[in-house]
Enzyme design. Structure first.
Site, PDB file in Angstrom:
ATOM      1  N   ARG A 162       0.890  -1.169   0.000  1.00 55.66           N
ATOM      2  CA  ARG A 162       0.000   0.000   0.000  1.00 55.66           C
ATOM      3  C   ARG A 162       0.922   1.211   0.000  1.00 55.66           C
ATOM      4  O   ARG A 162       1.610   1.476   0.999  1.00 55.66           O
ATOM      5  CB  ARG A 162      -0.924  -0.002   1.210  1.00 55.66           C
ATOM      6  CG  ARG A 162      -1.674   1.319   1.381  1.00 55.66           C
ATOM      7  CD  ARG A 162      -2.866   1.234   2.284  1.00 55.66           C
ATOM      8  NE  ARG A 162      -3.963   0.509   1.640  1.00 55.66           N
ATOM      9  CZ  ARG A 162      -5.213   0.498   2.075  1.00 55.66           C
ATOM     10  NH1 ARG A 162      -5.533   1.172   3.167  1.00 55.66           N
ATOM     11  NH2 ARG A 162      -6.148  -0.179   1.450  1.00 55.66           N
ATOM     12  N   HIS A 209      -6.979   1.061  -6.810  1.00 55.24           N
ATOM     13  CA  HIS A 209      -7.223   0.098  -5.736  1.00 55.24           C
ATOM     14  C   HIS A 209      -7.844  -1.156  -6.372  1.00 55.24           C
ATOM     15  O   HIS A 209      -9.012  -1.477  -6.130  1.00 55.24           O
ATOM     16  CB  HIS A 209      -8.158   0.724  -4.707  1.00 55.24           C
ATOM     17  CG  HIS A 209      -8.182   0.024  -3.382  1.00 55.24           C
ATOM     18  ND1 HIS A 209      -7.348  -1.027  -3.051  1.00 55.24           N
ATOM     19  CD2 HIS A 209      -8.956   0.241  -2.273  1.00 55.24           C
ATOM     20  CE1 HIS A 209      -7.600  -1.417  -1.817  1.00 55.24           C
ATOM     21  NE2 HIS A 209      -8.572  -0.675  -1.329  1.00 55.24           N
ATOM     22  N   GLN A 218      -9.795  -4.010  -4.365  1.00 57.91           N
ATOM     23  CA  GLN A 218     -11.110  -3.630  -3.847  1.00 57.91           C
ATOM     24  C   GLN A 218     -12.212  -3.910  -4.868  1.00 57.91           C
ATOM     25  O   GLN A 218     -13.287  -4.430  -4.525  1.00 57.91           O
ATOM     26  CB  GLN A 218     -11.106  -2.129  -3.505  1.00 57.91           C
ATOM     27  CG  GLN A 218     -12.435  -1.608  -3.007  1.00 57.91           C
ATOM     28  CD  GLN A 218     -12.775  -2.142  -1.634  1.00 57.91           C
ATOM     29  OE1 GLN A 218     -11.981  -2.028  -0.724  1.00 57.91           O
ATOM     30  NE2 GLN A 218     -13.957  -2.723  -1.463  1.00 57.91           N
ATOM     31  N   ASP A 251     -17.539   6.631  -1.758  1.00 60.11           N
ATOM     32  CA  ASP A 251     -16.264   6.524  -1.042  1.00 60.11           C
ATOM     33  C   ASP A 251     -16.087   7.843  -0.301  1.00 60.11           C
ATOM     34  O   ASP A 251     -16.796   8.827  -0.576  1.00 60.11           O
ATOM     35  CB  ASP A 251     -15.121   6.278  -2.042  1.00 60.11           C
ATOM     36  CG  ASP A 251     -13.773   5.991  -1.368  1.00 60.11           C
ATOM     37  OD1 ASP A 251     -13.750   5.761  -0.133  1.00 60.11           O
ATOM     38  OD2 ASP A 251     -12.740   6.002  -2.077  1.00 60.11           O
ATOM     39  N   CYS A 280     -16.319   0.954  -0.173  1.00 63.50           N
ATOM     40  CA  CYS A 280     -15.115   0.186   0.173  1.00 63.50           C
ATOM     41  C   CYS A 280     -14.810   0.227   1.660  1.00 63.50           C
ATOM     42  O   CYS A 280     -14.123  -0.662   2.163  1.00 63.50           O
ATOM     43  CB  CYS A 280     -13.929   0.681  -0.645  1.00 63.50           C
ATOM     44  SG  CYS A 280     -13.411   2.380  -0.285  1.00 63.50           S
ATOM     45  N   ARG A 340     -13.237  -9.026   0.476  1.00 60.60           N
ATOM     46  CA  ARG A 340     -11.823  -8.678   0.280  1.00 60.60           C
ATOM     47  C   ARG A 340     -10.967  -9.909   0.518  1.00 60.60           C
ATOM     48  O   ARG A 340      -9.998 -10.162  -0.189  1.00 60.60           O
ATOM     49  CB  ARG A 340     -11.412  -7.562   1.259  1.00 60.60           C
ATOM     50  CG  ARG A 340     -12.081  -6.221   1.029  1.00 60.60           C
ATOM     51  CD  ARG A 340     -11.722  -5.590  -0.297  1.00 60.60           C
ATOM     52  NE  ARG A 340     -10.291  -5.493  -0.519  1.00 60.60           N
ATOM     53  CZ  ARG A 340      -9.487  -4.563   0.016  1.00 60.60           C
ATOM     54  NH1 ARG A 340      -9.988  -3.607   0.777  1.00 60.60           N
ATOM     55  NH2 ARG A 340      -8.191  -4.550  -0.243  1.00 60.60           N
TER      56      ARG A 340
HETATM   57  N1   CP Z   1     -11.276  -0.638   1.751  1.00 59.12           N
HETATM   58  C1   CP Z   1     -10.024  -0.676   2.212  1.00 59.12           C
HETATM   59  O1   CP Z   1      -9.037  -0.803   1.464  1.00 59.12           O
HETATM   60  O2   CP Z   1      -9.942  -0.583   3.574  1.00 59.12           O
HETATM   61  P1   CP Z   1      -8.634  -0.368   4.429  1.00 59.12           P
HETATM   62  O3   CP Z   1      -8.120   1.020   4.140  1.00 59.12           O
HETATM   63  O4   CP Z   1      -9.074  -0.511   5.852  1.00 59.12           O
HETATM   64  O5   CP Z   1      -7.610  -1.387   4.036  1.00 59.12           O
HETATM   65  N1  NVA Z   2     -10.152   6.523  -1.465  1.00 63.03           N
HETATM   66  C1  NVA Z   2      -9.797   6.044  -0.136  1.00 63.03           C
HETATM   67  C2  NVA Z   2      -9.958   4.566  -0.057  1.00 63.03           C
HETATM   68  C3  NVA Z   2      -9.683   3.971   1.283  1.00 63.03           C
HETATM   69  C4  NVA Z   2      -9.766   2.472   1.283  1.00 63.03           C
HETATM   70  C5  NVA Z   2      -8.387   6.458   0.200  1.00 63.03           C
HETATM   71  O1  NVA Z   2      -7.507   6.362  -0.681  1.00 63.03           O
HETATM   72  O2  NVA Z   2      -8.149   6.886   1.329  1.00 63.03           O
END
Ligand code: CP
Ligand code: NVA
Length: 314
Positions: free
Chosen positions: A116, A143, A146, A231, A270, A298
């Site tokens: 990440r 992402h 997701q 989101d 998400c 997930r």
């Molecule tokens: N939806 C998602 O990726 O959640 P987290 O940020 O908790 O991993």
């Molecule tokens: N768009 C959000 C998604 C979190 C899972 C972010 O990047 O923070």
């Protein structure tokens, strides 16, 4: 194929547009099969085929995570493998060791890496220097994991996504970008409703010609849609928090907006949700919400992605 290192070029999973429709469909179907095969099992019991037996997944988090962290950890265990997790700041990465050198080193110690990352380009650089599969666990740009879980969730409740219309209400952000990429591969239509300043990037829209419409009218987007998606208005790392709250205020998904959608429309998010901002409690906790299945999926989707990375899916 259990045990030793994967042969040939590593199978990276960085963006959906890089994969053909058949590959993505095969991953999605594997996720469904694996989920169905372990109904009633304890979470720690490995799948019978254990395609990751003898393998280790490293996970690097440069941003916060709940779902991605725990689902990947559970996923590799259910596939028969093991995990090691670190934050970027725990590692020498946090003191300036290069992404490329980190990739070279970890490739000698683990069988796959999930990252990440703050910057999407860092995942690309990591993959370019890795000798093992690299998985994008969210960047500023996309992402993909997701959306595999989201589509699995929709199909479990409403059948094939092909020909359906999904409405994304809010920021044209990283999650939205992966939806755009998915629309082209899974043959669904996507309407993105957002303020002009927060439209999806043209580079992403170019991956789905004829599949995506962008509008500033959230009611028009919701009308007749089969699935409404929201989101957070402020993603991790976004600098303009206050300006976003103002710009997105009209784009809240509430029950009145859901009522404009198709009679059997569902709601996806998400998570984490910002209750009372992008979506109301009534929608999140209401009968059309699939968010808890979506979060659970997930785990199942990531197992299939890992299985594909390890060569267990053609
Ligand atoms: N939806 C998602 O990726 O959640 P987290 O940020 O908790 O991993
Ligand atoms: N768009 C959000 C998604 C979190 C899972 C972010 O990047 O923070």
């Amino acid at each position: 194929m259990n045990g030793g290192p994967a042969s040939g070029s590593p199978r990276h999973f960085i963006d959906l547009w890089r994969h053909d429709a058949a590959t993505l469909r095969a991953i999605l179907e594997d996720a469904k099969t694996r989920k169905a095969a372990r109904q009633g099992w304890g979470q720690g019991r490995p799948d019978l085929d254990a395609p990751a037996a003898g393998r280790t997944l490293a996970m690097i988090f440069q941003k916060n995570s709940t779902r991605t962290r725990f689902s990947f950890d559970a996923a590799i265990r259910q596939l028969g493998g093991a995990s090691v997790i670190a934050t970027g700041s725990d590692m020498q990465l946090g003191r300036g060791e290069t992404i490329a050198d980190t990739a070279r080193v970890l490739s000698r110690m683990v069988d796959a890496v999930m990252i990440r990352a703050v910057e999407h380009d860092d995942v690309e650089v990591f993959a370019a220097h890795a000798g093992v599969p690299v998985i994008n666990g969210l960047t500023n740009r996309s992402h993909p994991c997701q959306i595999m879980a989201d589509l699995m969730t929709y199909e479990a409740h409403r059948g094939p996504v092909a020909g359906r219309t999904f409405a994304w209400i809010g920021d044209g952000n990283n999650v939205c970008a992966s939806y755009i990429h998915a629309a082209a591969r899974f043959d669904f239509n996507l309407v993105v409703a957002c303020p002009d300043a927060y439209r999806p990037r043209p580079e992403d829209l170019a991956h789905a010609p004829g599949r995506v419409e962008v509008t500033s009218d959230h009611r028009a987007a919701a009308r007749g849609a089969d699935c409404i998606i929201a989101d957070g208005w402020v993603s991790m790392g976004d600098p303009d928090h206050e300006a976003r709250l103002v710009a997105f205020a009209p784009y809240q998904v509430d029950e009145a907006l859901m009522d404009l959608a198709a009679p059997d429309a569902v709601f996806l998010h998400c998570l984490p949700a910002h209750r009372g901002e992008e979506v109301t409690d009534g929608v999140l906790d209401g009968p059309r919400s699939l968010i808890w299945d979506e979060a659970e999926n997930r785990l199942h989707a990531q197992k299939a992605i890992l299985a594909w990375c390890f060569g267990a899916i053609a």
